[in-house]
Motif scaffolding. Structure first.
Motif, PDB file in Angstrom:
ATOM      1  N   ASP A  82       0.847  -1.193   0.000  1.00 36.09           N
ATOM      2  CA  ASP A  82       0.000   0.000   0.000  1.00 36.09           C
ATOM      3  C   ASP A  82       0.880   1.240   0.000  1.00 36.09           C
ATOM      4  N   VAL A  83       0.664   2.085  -0.980  1.00 37.79           N
ATOM      5  CA  VAL A  83       1.424   3.324  -1.059  1.00 37.79           C
ATOM      6  C   VAL A  83       0.449   4.497  -1.054  1.00 37.79           C
ATOM      7  N   PRO A  84       0.812   5.561  -0.388  1.00 37.81           N
ATOM      8  CA  PRO A  84      -0.055   6.739  -0.363  1.00 37.81           C
ATOM      9  C   PRO A  84      -0.229   7.315  -1.771  1.00 37.81           C
ATOM     10  N   ASP A  85      -1.337   7.976  -1.995  1.00 35.46           N
ATOM     11  CA  ASP A  85      -1.563   8.650  -3.270  1.00 35.46           C
ATOM     12  C   ASP A  85      -0.406   9.592  -3.554  1.00 35.46           C
ATOM     13  N   GLY A  86      -0.012   9.640  -4.799  1.00 35.33           N
ATOM     14  CA  GLY A  86       1.066  10.533  -5.199  1.00 35.33           C
ATOM     15  C   GLY A  86       2.439   9.888  -5.168  1.00 35.33           C
ATOM     16  N   GLU A  87       2.541   8.703  -4.571  1.00 39.96           N
ATOM     17  CA  GLU A  87       3.828   8.000  -4.566  1.00 39.96           C
ATOM     18  C   GLU A  87       3.815   6.922  -5.641  1.00 39.96           C
ATOM     19  N   ARG A  88       4.998   6.617  -6.152  1.00 38.32           N
ATOM     20  CA  ARG A  88       5.101   5.619  -7.210  1.00 38.32           C
ATOM     21  C   ARG A  88       4.758   4.236  -6.652  1.00 38.32           C
ATOM     22  N   PRO A  89       3.814   3.515  -7.304  1.00 32.37           N
ATOM     23  CA  PRO A  89       3.410   2.202  -6.797  1.00 32.37           C
ATOM     24  C   PRO A  89       4.393   1.080  -7.132  1.00 32.37           C
ATOM     25  N   TYR A  90       5.369   1.346  -8.001  1.00 34.29           N
ATOM     26  CA  TYR A  90       6.327   0.314  -8.397  1.00 34.29           C
ATOM     27  C   TYR A  90       7.741   0.727  -8.008  1.00 34.29           C
ATOM     28  N   ALA A  91       8.568  -0.282  -7.794  1.00 42.57           N
ATOM     29  CA  ALA A  91       9.974  -0.038  -7.493  1.00 42.57           C
ATOM     30  C   ALA A  91      10.812  -1.014  -8.311  1.00 42.57           C
ATOM     31  N   ALA A  92      11.957  -0.565  -8.734  1.00 39.80           N
ATOM     32  CA  ALA A  92      12.867  -1.429  -9.473  1.00 39.80           C
ATOM     33  C   ALA A  92      13.428  -2.472  -8.516  1.00 39.80           C
ATOM     34  N   ALA A  93      13.225  -3.736  -8.847  1.00 39.93           N
ATOM     35  CA  ALA A  93      13.706  -4.822  -8.002  1.00 39.93           C
ATOM     36  C   ALA A  93      15.008  -5.416  -8.531  1.00 39.93           C
ATOM     37  N   LYS A  94      15.230  -5.274  -9.835  1.00 34.60           N
ATOM     38  CA  LYS A  94      16.415  -5.874 -10.436  1.00 34.60           C
ATOM     39  C   LYS A  94      16.820  -5.063 -11.656  1.00 34.60           C
ATOM     40  N   ALA A  95      18.127  -4.832 -11.810  1.00 32.98           N
ATOM     41  CA  ALA A  95      18.670  -4.103 -12.959  1.00 32.98           C
ATOM     42  C   ALA A  95      19.696  -4.997 -13.653  1.00 32.98           C
ATOM     43  N   GLU A  96      19.484  -5.238 -14.946  1.00 35.22           N
ATOM     44  CA  GLU A  96      20.356  -6.131 -15.696  1.00 35.22           C
ATOM     45  C   GLU A  96      20.633  -5.556 -17.080  1.00 35.22           C
ATOM     46  N   TYR A  97      21.719  -6.028 -17.682  1.00 37.14           N
ATOM     47  CA  TYR A  97      21.987  -5.664 -19.068  1.00 37.14           C
ATOM     48  C   TYR A  97      22.536  -6.874 -19.813  1.00 37.14           C
ATOM     49  N   LEU A  98      22.264  -6.903 -21.104  1.00 38.85           N
ATOM     50  CA  LEU A  98      22.744  -7.955 -21.985  1.00 38.85           C
ATOM     51  C   LEU A  98      23.729  -7.332 -22.957  1.00 38.85           C
ATOM     52  N   PRO A  99      25.028  -7.680 -22.862  1.00 39.38           N
ATOM     53  CA  PRO A  99      26.007  -7.106 -23.785  1.00 39.38           C
ATOM     54  C   PRO A  99      25.861  -7.710 -25.180  1.00 39.38           C
ATOM     55  N   LEU A 100      25.913  -6.844 -26.177  1.00 38.92           N
ATOM     56  CA  LEU A 100      25.730  -7.252 -27.570  1.00 38.92           C
ATOM     57  C   LEU A 100      26.845  -6.693 -28.433  1.00 38.92           C
ATOM     58  N   LEU A 101      27.095  -7.351 -29.547  1.00 36.41           N
ATOM     59  CA  LEU A 101      28.073  -6.881 -30.519  1.00 36.41           C
ATOM     60  C   LEU A 101      27.464  -6.997 -31.903  1.00 36.41           C
ATOM     61  N   MET A 102      27.515  -5.917 -32.657  1.00 31.92           N
ATOM     62  CA  MET A 102      26.974  -5.864 -34.013  1.00 31.92           C
ATOM     63  C   MET A 102      28.082  -6.191 -34.999  1.00 31.92           C
ATOM     64  N   THR A 103      27.800  -7.085 -35.933  1.00 29.06           N
ATOM     65  CA  THR A 103      28.753  -7.330 -37.014  1.00 29.06           C
ATOM     66  C   THR A 103      28.292  -6.515 -38.215  1.00 29.06           C
ATOM     67  N   LEU A 104      29.209  -6.105 -39.027  1.00 27.22           N
ATOM     68  CA  LEU A 104      28.859  -5.319 -40.211  1.00 27.22           C
ATOM     69  C   LEU A 104      28.481  -6.235 -41.361  1.00 27.22           C
ATOM     70  N   SER A 105      27.535  -5.778 -42.166  1.00 24.09           N
ATOM     71  CA  SER A 105      27.129  -6.565 -43.326  1.00 24.09           C
ATOM     72  C   SER A 105      28.159  -6.412 -44.445  1.00 24.09           C
ATOM     73  N   GLU A 106      28.230  -7.436 -45.227  1.00 23.26           N
ATOM     74  CA  GLU A 106      29.069  -7.447 -46.422  1.00 23.26           C
ATOM     75  C   GLU A 106      28.233  -8.104 -47.511  1.00 23.26           C
ATOM     76  N   PRO A 107      28.592  -7.923 -48.770  1.00 23.50           N
ATOM     77  CA  PRO A 107      27.825  -8.582 -49.829  1.00 23.50           C
ATOM     78  C   PRO A 107      27.706 -10.089 -49.569  1.00 23.50           C
ATOM     79  N   GLY A 108      26.487 -10.566 -49.526  1.00 23.60           N
ATOM     80  CA  GLY A 108      26.226 -11.979 -49.280  1.00 23.60           C
ATOM     81  C   GLY A 108      26.324 -12.398 -47.831  1.00 23.60           C
ATOM     82  N   LYS A 109      26.592 -11.462 -46.936  1.00 23.92           N
ATOM     83  CA  LYS A 109      26.750 -11.781 -45.510  1.00 23.92           C
ATOM     84  C   LYS A 109      26.019 -10.717 -44.698  1.00 23.92           C
ATOM     85  N   PRO A 110      24.844 -11.059 -44.175  1.00 20.40           N
ATOM     86  CA  PRO A 110      24.077 -10.054 -43.438  1.00 20.40           C
ATOM     87  C   PRO A 110      24.721  -9.674 -42.102  1.00 20.40           C
TER      88      PRO A 110
END
Length: 156
Positions: A82-110
């Motif tokens: 129960d949260v009073p009116d005007g307060e945020r009803p949600y809270a961040a419980a977990k913070a995560e990230y997924l590391p990614l790497l982009m490869t460059l396209s070349e002719p015939g290779k997406p």
């Protein structure tokens, strides 16, 4: 000074805007974007601020290898009791990230978006490049000293 959209540092204006939004009491998350490289996270007033995850699928053919490194952020929210009116009803419980790497396209290779940790675990891709991306992304995410962020798929 590096251009703001190719620097892992946030700009003074993005920092100021993030602080204003986070301290407003209206938002549960501030998720910025535009920068071509992975940028840091921080918590302000209990609100996660993600300054930018990079290009994701951008095909920047420039001598900026960090423009091919990015992440996806995942914040899990839980409803507070129960949260009073005007307060945020949600809270961040977990913070995560997924590391990614982009490869460059070349002719015939997406272009491909590689899950860095999965590619390393499977032994697919350029191990040295994937390892560098993993390290650079982790450094960028934690640049401002944010604590409690987990890397998805990281080998412990």
């Amino acid at each position: 000074m590096p251009a703001p959209n190719t620097s892992t540092s946030r700009t003074r204006s993005s920092s100021s805007l993030a602080r204003t939004l986070a301290e407003s009491g209206v938002f549960d998350l501030v998720y910025g974007h535009h920068a071509h490289v992975a940028q840091p996270w921080e918590q302000i007033n209990g609100v996660w601020v993600v300054y930018g995850g990079g290009n994701l699928v951008g095909q920047m053919r420039v001598n900026t290898p960090r423009a091919w490194e990015q992440y996806l952020a995942r914040i899990t929210f839980e409803r507070r009791g129960d949260v009073p009116d005007g307060e945020r009803p949600y809270a961040a419980a977990k913070a995560e990230y997924l590391p990614l790497l982009m490869t460059l396209s070349e002719p015939g290779k997406p272009a491909r978006v590689l899950d860095v940790n999965k590619s390393l675990a499977d032994g697919t891709g350029d191990t040295a490049r994937l390892t560098t991306a993993k390290e650079q992304i982790a450094k960028a995410v934690r640049l401002l000293g944010a604590e409690g962020i987990e890397e998805i798929g990281a080998v412990r």
